[in-house]
Write an enzyme that holds these catalytic residues in place. Structure first.
Site, mmCIF file in Angstrom:
data_model
loop_
_atom_site.group_PDB
_atom_site.id
_atom_site.type_symbol
_atom_site.label_atom_id
_atom_site.label_comp_id
_atom_site.label_asym_id
_atom_site.label_seq_id
_atom_site.Cartn_x
_atom_site.Cartn_y
_atom_site.Cartn_z
ATOM 1 N N SER A 42 -3.106 -7.794 2.755
ATOM 2 C CA SER A 42 -3.428 -7.697 4.190
ATOM 3 C C SER A 42 -3.938 -9.028 4.708
ATOM 4 O O SER A 42 -3.615 -9.423 5.835
ATOM 5 C CB SER A 42 -4.484 -6.619 4.428
ATOM 6 O OG SER A 42 -3.977 -5.356 4.083
ATOM 7 N N HIS B 205 0.846 -1.205 0.000
ATOM 8 C CA HIS B 205 0.000 0.000 0.000
ATOM 9 C C HIS B 205 0.882 1.256 0.000
ATOM 10 O O HIS B 205 0.635 2.204 -0.747
ATOM 11 C CB HIS B 205 -0.864 0.068 1.267
ATOM 12 C CG HIS B 205 -1.924 -0.984 1.390
ATOM 13 N ND1 HIS B 205 -2.058 -1.755 2.519
ATOM 14 C CD2 HIS B 205 -2.913 -1.371 0.549
ATOM 15 C CE1 HIS B 205 -3.083 -2.571 2.368
ATOM 16 N NE2 HIS B 205 -3.616 -2.374 1.179
ATOM 17 N N ARG C 140 -1.664 -5.668 -8.631
ATOM 18 C CA ARG C 140 -0.586 -6.625 -8.370
ATOM 19 C C ARG C 140 -0.415 -7.615 -9.507
ATOM 20 O O ARG C 140 0.684 -8.044 -9.819
ATOM 21 C CB ARG C 140 -0.869 -7.393 -7.073
ATOM 22 C CG ARG C 140 -0.650 -6.586 -5.823
ATOM 23 C CD ARG C 140 -1.196 -7.278 -4.624
ATOM 24 N NE ARG C 140 -2.640 -7.476 -4.767
ATOM 25 C CZ ARG C 140 -3.458 -7.807 -3.791
ATOM 26 N NH1 ARG C 140 -2.986 -8.014 -2.579
ATOM 27 N NH2 ARG C 140 -4.756 -7.946 -4.005
ATOM 28 N N LYS D 69 -18.541 -5.925 8.619
ATOM 29 C CA LYS D 69 -17.467 -6.930 8.455
ATOM 30 C C LYS D 69 -16.520 -6.812 9.638
ATOM 31 O O LYS D 69 -16.202 -5.705 10.069
ATOM 32 C CB LYS D 69 -16.695 -6.661 7.154
ATOM 33 C CG LYS D 69 -16.963 -7.698 6.093
ATOM 34 C CD LYS D 69 -15.847 -7.948 5.118
ATOM 35 C CE LYS D 69 -15.378 -6.851 4.245
ATOM 36 N NZ LYS D 69 -14.407 -7.134 3.256
HETATM 37 O O1 PNS Z 1 -8.517 -2.868 0.422
HETATM 38 P P1 PNS Z 1 -9.656 -3.334 -0.405
HETATM 39 O O2 PNS Z 1 -10.524 -4.279 0.386
HETATM 40 O O3 PNS Z 1 -9.254 -3.890 -1.734
HETATM 41 O O4 PNS Z 1 -10.531 -2.019 -0.714
HETATM 42 C C1 PNS Z 1 -11.721 -2.128 -1.436
HETATM 43 C C2 PNS Z 1 -12.489 -0.799 -1.410
HETATM 44 C C3 PNS Z 1 -12.774 -0.390 0.024
HETATM 45 C C4 PNS Z 1 -11.666 0.276 -2.076
HETATM 46 C C5 PNS Z 1 -13.782 -1.059 -2.199
HETATM 47 O O5 PNS Z 1 -14.458 -2.131 -1.665
HETATM 48 C C6 PNS Z 1 -14.698 0.156 -2.225
HETATM 49 O O6 PNS Z 1 -14.506 1.042 -3.013
HETATM 50 N N1 PNS Z 1 -15.712 0.160 -1.310
HETATM 51 C C7 PNS Z 1 -16.625 1.248 -1.158
HETATM 52 C C8 PNS Z 1 -18.037 0.845 -1.548
HETATM 53 C C9 PNS Z 1 -18.315 1.191 -2.998
HETATM 54 O O7 PNS Z 1 -18.156 2.326 -3.430
HETATM 55 N N2 PNS Z 1 -18.744 0.164 -3.757
HETATM 56 C C10 PNS Z 1 -19.000 0.281 -5.165
HETATM 57 C C11 PNS Z 1 -17.760 -0.023 -5.971
HETATM 58 S S1 PNS Z 1 -18.033 0.090 -7.686
#
Ligand code: PNS
Length: 171
Positions: free
Chosen positions: A136, A25, A98, A49
């Site tokens: 993570s 990150h 990645r 969660k």
């Molecule tokens: O670290 P992660 O789990 O890969 O992060 C994922 C995250 C939090 C960036 C993604 O799940 C997100 O954007 N969540 C917010 C909810 C949202 O906007 N959902 C619609 C996505 S198109």
């Protein structure tokens, strides 16, 4: 300033769950901070969660990890990422890629986010080779099974994981 060294105008957000933030990150955040004028790292609340670290601690650990970056701020959000982008005035979402396995999901999210907020673009940066295998969830798994994860995380996270281990051993 030459064109090559000029930063993109405006703000980018680097979103994630950051449970916990790791060196992969940090690699992306550092490179975003070179590309953009202002970067806001936003930790997702992920309501409902269970996370290893509660949101305020995830934010504090991010803050400690980015303390050396002058143009980087830390915030959190609950709900849609595009609403958070609007709130902080971001023009771009910066995320790390990645492998090809990440690509399909990232592409889908980028397109949906752009559909909901046409002003926002997603910038996918290829993760640096030595951070390509980090996640993570694997770091949490190795830590939970007694492994040493200090080479994958910033010092403050290593300390937090260590004290979490002591606490859970005393319970
Ligand atoms: O670290 P992660 O789990 O890969 O992060 C994922 C995250 C939090 C960036 C993604 O799940 C997100 O954007 N969540 C917010 C909810 C949202 O906007 N959902 C619609 C996505 S198109």
């Amino acid at each position: 300033m030459s064109e090559l060294s000029a930063k993109a105008q405006g703000t980018a957000i680097c979103p994630g769950t950051f449970d916990p933030i790791h060196l992969g990150h940090l690699d992306i955040i550092e490179r975003a901070s070179v590309l953009f004028e202002r970067v806001v790292v936003v930790a997702a609340a992920v309501s409902g969660k269970r996370t290893l670290f509660p949101l305020p601690e995830r934010e504090a650990l991010i803050r400690a990890a980015v303390a050396h970056l002058e143009n980087v701020e830390v915030d959190s959000f609950d709900g849609l990422l595009v609403d958070c982008a609007r709130r902080v005035g971001a023009m771009a979402i910066v995320k790390g890629l990645r492998s090809v396995d990440d690509f399909q999901h990232e592409q889908q999210m980028a397109m949906m986010n752009r559909r909901m907020l046409p002003e926002i673009d997603t910038v996918l940066l290829m993760t640096s080779p030595d951070a390509q295998y980090m996640s993570s969830s694997l770091i949490r798994e190795i830590w939970a099974l007694g492994g040493d994860v200090s080479e994958f995380v910033p010092p403050a996270v290593a300390e937090a994981l260590e004290s979490e281990r002591h606490q859970s051993q005393q319970e």
